[in-house]
Write a protein that holds these residues in place. Structure first.
Motif, PDB file in Angstrom:
ATOM      1  N   GLY A  10      18.100  50.437  39.803  1.00 11.58           N
ATOM      2  CA  GLY A  10      17.821  50.137  38.412  1.00 11.58           C
ATOM      3  C   GLY A  10      18.603  51.020  37.477  1.00 11.58           C
ATOM      4  N   LEU A  11      18.200  50.994  36.223  1.00 12.40           N
ATOM      5  CA  LEU A  11      18.838  51.785  35.169  1.00 12.40           C
ATOM      6  C   LEU A  11      17.922  52.951  34.825  1.00 12.40           C
ATOM      7  CD1 LEU A  11      20.949  52.209  32.902  1.00 12.40           C
ATOM      8  CD2 LEU A  11      19.580  50.638  31.504  1.00 12.40           C
ATOM      9  N   VAL A  12      18.489  54.140  34.796  1.00  8.62           N
ATOM     10  CA  VAL A  12      17.707  55.339  34.506  1.00  8.62           C
ATOM     11  C   VAL A  12      18.557  56.293  33.689  1.00  8.62           C
ATOM     12  CG1 VAL A  12      18.379  56.497  36.633  1.00  8.62           C
ATOM     13  CG2 VAL A  12      16.216  57.102  35.555  1.00  8.62           C
ATOM     14  N   GLN A  13      17.914  57.109  32.870  1.00  3.07           N
ATOM     15  CA  GLN A  13      18.643  58.103  32.091  1.00  3.07           C
ATOM     16  C   GLN A  13      18.970  59.315  32.960  1.00  3.07           C
ATOM     17  OE1 GLN A  13      16.210  58.944  28.619  1.00  3.07           O
ATOM     18  NE2 GLN A  13      17.351  57.436  27.416  1.00  3.07           N
ATOM     19  N   ALA A  14      19.986  60.023  32.582  1.00  3.39           N
ATOM     20  CA  ALA A  14      20.351  61.242  33.291  1.00  3.39           C
ATOM     21  C   ALA A  14      19.153  62.189  33.356  1.00  3.39           C
ATOM     22  CB  ALA A  14      21.532  61.915  32.610  1.00  3.39           C
ATOM     23  N   GLY A  15      18.959  62.792  34.516  1.00  6.19           N
ATOM     24  CA  GLY A  15      17.811  63.646  34.740  1.00  6.19           C
ATOM     25  C   GLY A  15      16.605  62.925  35.317  1.00  6.19           C
ATOM     26  N   GLY A  16      16.657  61.623  35.337  1.00  4.85           N
ATOM     27  CA  GLY A  16      15.548  60.830  35.846  1.00  4.85           C
ATOM     28  C   GLY A  16      15.579  60.683  37.352  1.00  4.85           C
ATOM     29  N   SER A  17      14.641  59.883  37.863  1.00  2.00           N
ATOM     30  CA  SER A  17      14.492  59.717  39.308  1.00  2.00           C
ATOM     31  C   SER A  17      14.368  58.244  39.671  1.00  2.00           C
ATOM     32  CB  SER A  17      13.236  60.449  39.808  1.00  2.00           C
ATOM     33  OG  SER A  17      13.311  61.830  39.560  1.00  2.00           O
ATOM     34  N   LEU A  18      14.775  57.922  40.885  1.00  2.00           N
ATOM     35  CA  LEU A  18      14.571  56.610  41.479  1.00  2.00           C
ATOM     36  C   LEU A  18      14.307  56.807  42.960  1.00  2.00           C
ATOM     37  CD1 LEU A  18      17.444  54.387  39.976  1.00  2.00           C
ATOM     38  CD2 LEU A  18      14.994  54.121  39.556  1.00  2.00           C
ATOM     39  N   ARG A  19      13.569  55.858  43.542  1.00  2.00           N
ATOM     40  CA  ARG A  19      13.407  55.856  44.991  1.00  2.00           C
ATOM     41  C   ARG A  19      13.875  54.528  45.547  1.00  2.00           C
ATOM     42  NH1 ARG A  19       8.193  56.377  49.044  1.00  2.00           N
ATOM     43  NH2 ARG A  19       7.809  54.258  48.329  1.00  2.00           N
ATOM     44  N   LEU A  20      14.862  54.600  46.411  1.00  2.00           N
ATOM     45  CA  LEU A  20      15.369  53.406  47.083  1.00  2.00           C
ATOM     46  C   LEU A  20      14.648  53.226  48.413  1.00  2.00           C
ATOM     47  CD1 LEU A  20      19.221  53.856  46.538  1.00  2.00           C
ATOM     48  CD2 LEU A  20      17.513  52.854  44.999  1.00  2.00           C
ATOM     49  N   SER A  21      14.446  51.960  48.760  1.00  2.00           N
ATOM     50  CA  SER A  21      13.844  51.623  50.042  1.00  2.00           C
ATOM     51  C   SER A  21      14.781  50.727  50.824  1.00  2.00           C
ATOM     52  CB  SER A  21      12.503  50.906  49.845  1.00  2.00           C
ATOM     53  OG  SER A  21      11.583  51.706  49.156  1.00  2.00           O
ATOM     54  N   CYS A  22      14.737  50.838  52.135  1.00  2.00           N
ATOM     55  CA  CYS A  22      15.520  49.987  53.019  1.00  2.00           C
ATOM     56  C   CYS A  22      14.600  49.489  54.120  1.00  2.00           C
ATOM     57  CB  CYS A  22      16.695  50.760  53.605  1.00  2.00           C
ATOM     58  SG  CYS A  22      17.603  49.867  54.884  1.00  2.00           S
ATOM     59  N   ALA A  23      14.258  48.217  54.058  1.00  2.00           N
ATOM     60  CA  ALA A  23      13.376  47.618  55.050  1.00  2.00           C
ATOM     61  C   ALA A  23      14.217  46.987  56.150  1.00  2.00           C
ATOM     62  CB  ALA A  23      12.490  46.570  54.396  1.00  2.00           C
ATOM     63  N   ALA A  24      13.954  47.380  57.378  1.00  2.00           N
ATOM     64  CA  ALA A  24      14.706  46.880  58.526  1.00  2.00           C
ATOM     65  C   ALA A  24      13.867  45.873  59.299  1.00  2.00           C
ATOM     66  CB  ALA A  24      15.105  48.030  59.438  1.00  2.00           C
ATOM     67  N   SER A  25      14.519  44.825  59.774  1.00  2.00           N
ATOM     68  CA  SER A  25      13.837  43.826  60.589  1.00  2.00           C
ATOM     69  C   SER A  25      14.796  43.321  61.662  1.00  2.00           C
ATOM     70  CB  SER A  25      13.344  42.660  59.737  1.00  2.00           C
ATOM     71  OG  SER A  25      14.430  42.019  59.098  1.00  2.00           O
ATOM     72  N   GLY A  26      14.255  42.526  62.570  1.00  2.00           N
ATOM     73  CA  GLY A  26      15.073  42.053  63.681  1.00  2.00           C
ATOM     74  C   GLY A  26      15.083  43.101  64.775  1.00  2.00           C
ATOM     75  N   ARG A  27      16.184  43.146  65.485  1.00  2.00           N
ATOM     76  CA  ARG A  27      16.336  44.151  66.525  1.00  2.00           C
ATOM     77  C   ARG A  27      16.640  45.473  65.839  1.00  2.00           C
ATOM     78  NH1 ARG A  27      21.201  44.429  70.961  1.00  2.00           N
ATOM     79  NH2 ARG A  27      20.475  46.266  72.072  1.00  2.00           N
ATOM     80  N   THR A  28      15.638  46.248  65.544  1.00  2.00           N
ATOM     81  CA  THR A  28      15.803  47.382  64.657  1.00  2.00           C
ATOM     82  C   THR A  28      16.269  48.619  65.394  1.00  2.00           C
ATOM     83  OG1 THR A  28      13.499  48.031  64.911  1.00  2.00           O
ATOM     84  CG2 THR A  28      14.033  46.514  63.124  1.00  2.00           C
ATOM     85  N   PHE A  29      16.980  49.420  64.673  1.00  2.00           N
ATOM     86  CA  PHE A  29      17.375  50.738  65.161  1.00  2.00           C
ATOM     87  C   PHE A  29      16.741  51.809  64.299  1.00  2.00           C
ATOM     88  CE2 PHE A  29      21.062  48.059  66.386  1.00  2.00           C
ATOM     89  CZ  PHE A  29      20.903  48.176  67.746  1.00  2.00           C
ATOM     90  N   ILE A  30      15.572  51.497  63.793  1.00  2.00           N
ATOM     91  CA  ILE A  30      14.956  52.408  62.851  1.00  2.00           C
ATOM     92  C   ILE A  30      14.742  53.774  63.466  1.00  2.00           C
ATOM     93  CG2 ILE A  30      12.624  51.704  63.458  1.00  2.00           C
ATOM     94  CD1 ILE A  30      13.930  52.574  59.947  1.00  2.00           C
ATOM     95  N   SER A  31      14.582  53.834  64.783  1.00  2.00           N
ATOM     96  CA  SER A  31      14.384  55.138  65.403  1.00  2.00           C
ATOM     97  C   SER A  31      15.705  55.833  65.661  1.00  2.00           C
ATOM     98  CB  SER A  31      13.616  54.988  66.722  1.00  2.00           C
ATOM     99  OG  SER A  31      14.345  54.173  67.616  1.00  2.00           O
ATOM    100  N   GLY A  32      16.806  55.137  65.447  1.00  2.00           N
ATOM    101  CA  GLY A  32      18.128  55.735  65.607  1.00  2.00           C
ATOM    102  C   GLY A  32      18.629  56.271  64.282  1.00  2.00           C
ATOM    103  N   ALA A  33      19.929  56.420  64.192  1.00  2.00           N
ATOM    104  CA  ALA A  33      20.528  56.959  62.975  1.00  2.00           C
ATOM    105  C   ALA A  33      20.578  55.894  61.878  1.00  2.00           C
ATOM    106  CB  ALA A  33      21.935  57.462  63.258  1.00  2.00           C
ATOM    107  N   MET A  34      20.096  56.278  60.707  1.00  2.00           N
ATOM    108  CA  MET A  34      20.133  55.416  59.527  1.00  2.00           C
ATOM    109  C   MET A  34      20.807  56.194  58.405  1.00  2.00           C
ATOM    110  SD  MET A  34      18.438  52.565  60.287  1.00  2.00           S
ATOM    111  CE  MET A  34      17.927  51.895  58.707  1.00  2.00           C
ATOM    112  N   GLY A  35      21.576  55.496  57.602  1.00  2.00           N
ATOM    113  CA  GLY A  35      22.297  56.183  56.545  1.00  2.00           C
ATOM    114  C   GLY A  35      22.262  55.458  55.229  1.00  2.00           C
ATOM    115  N   TRP A  36      22.531  56.210  54.171  1.00  2.00           N
ATOM    116  CA  TRP A  36      22.739  55.646  52.837  1.00  2.00           C
ATOM    117  C   TRP A  36      24.168  55.977  52.420  1.00  2.00           C
ATOM    118  CZ3 TRP A  36      19.598  52.471  50.143  1.00  2.00           C
ATOM    119  CH2 TRP A  36      18.256  52.400  50.511  1.00  2.00           C
ATOM    120  N   PHE A  37      24.838  54.983  51.890  1.00  2.00           N
ATOM    121  CA  PHE A  37      26.184  55.132  51.354  1.00  2.00           C
ATOM    122  C   PHE A  37      26.181  54.573  49.934  1.00  2.00           C
ATOM    123  CE2 PHE A  37      28.712  56.211  55.138  1.00  2.00           C
ATOM    124  CZ  PHE A  37      27.768  55.996  56.129  1.00  2.00           C
TER     125      PHE A  37
END
Length: 121
Positions: A10-37
């Motif tokens: 979303g849109l936020v002013q400098a100094g503000g906060s956001l929380r991103l979520s990534c929901a995994a489904s299918g043959r998941t590797f959630i217990s393996g390495a996950m990254g944000w780019f």
């Protein structure tokens, strides 16, 4: 097959906060390495944070961003505090098999569609 769906941008002013979520489904590797780019206009996709047995951060976000995951929900989070205009980008969640963390986009096999983060000054 792994499906990753990001949300929370979303849109936020400098100094503000956001929380991103990534929901995994299918043959998941959630217990393996996950990254944000992230990728800003005209720039290459760059590493932000990753989680496996440990957490890893780019120097530019260290101390401001926190990556975490909830294995029961197959979800990875990126809490972003003290946001700066230079954090503006499309943020992508990525997954790779195994537990070894990599910071190069080419090492990740699965990607979400991205979520826009815009920080105004």
């Amino acid at each position: 097959q792994v499906q990753l769906v990001e949300s929370g941008g979303g849109l936020v002013q400098a100094g503000g906060s956001l929380r991103l979520s990534c929901a995994a489904s299918g043959r998941t590797f959630i217990s393996g390495a996950m990254g944000w780019f992230r990728q800003a206009p005209g720039k290459e996709r760059e590493f932000v944070a990753a989680i496996s047995g440990r957490t890893y951060y780019a120097d530019s976000v260290k101390g401001r961003f926190t990556i975490s995951r909830d294995n029961a929900k197959n979800t990875v989070y990126l809490q972003m505090n003290n946001l700066k205009p230079e954090d503006t980008a499309v943020y992508y969640c990525a997954a790779r098999p195994g537990v070894v963390v990599r910071t190069t986009p080419a090492d990740y096999a699965y990607w979400g569609q991205g979520t826009q983060v815009t920080v105004s000054s």
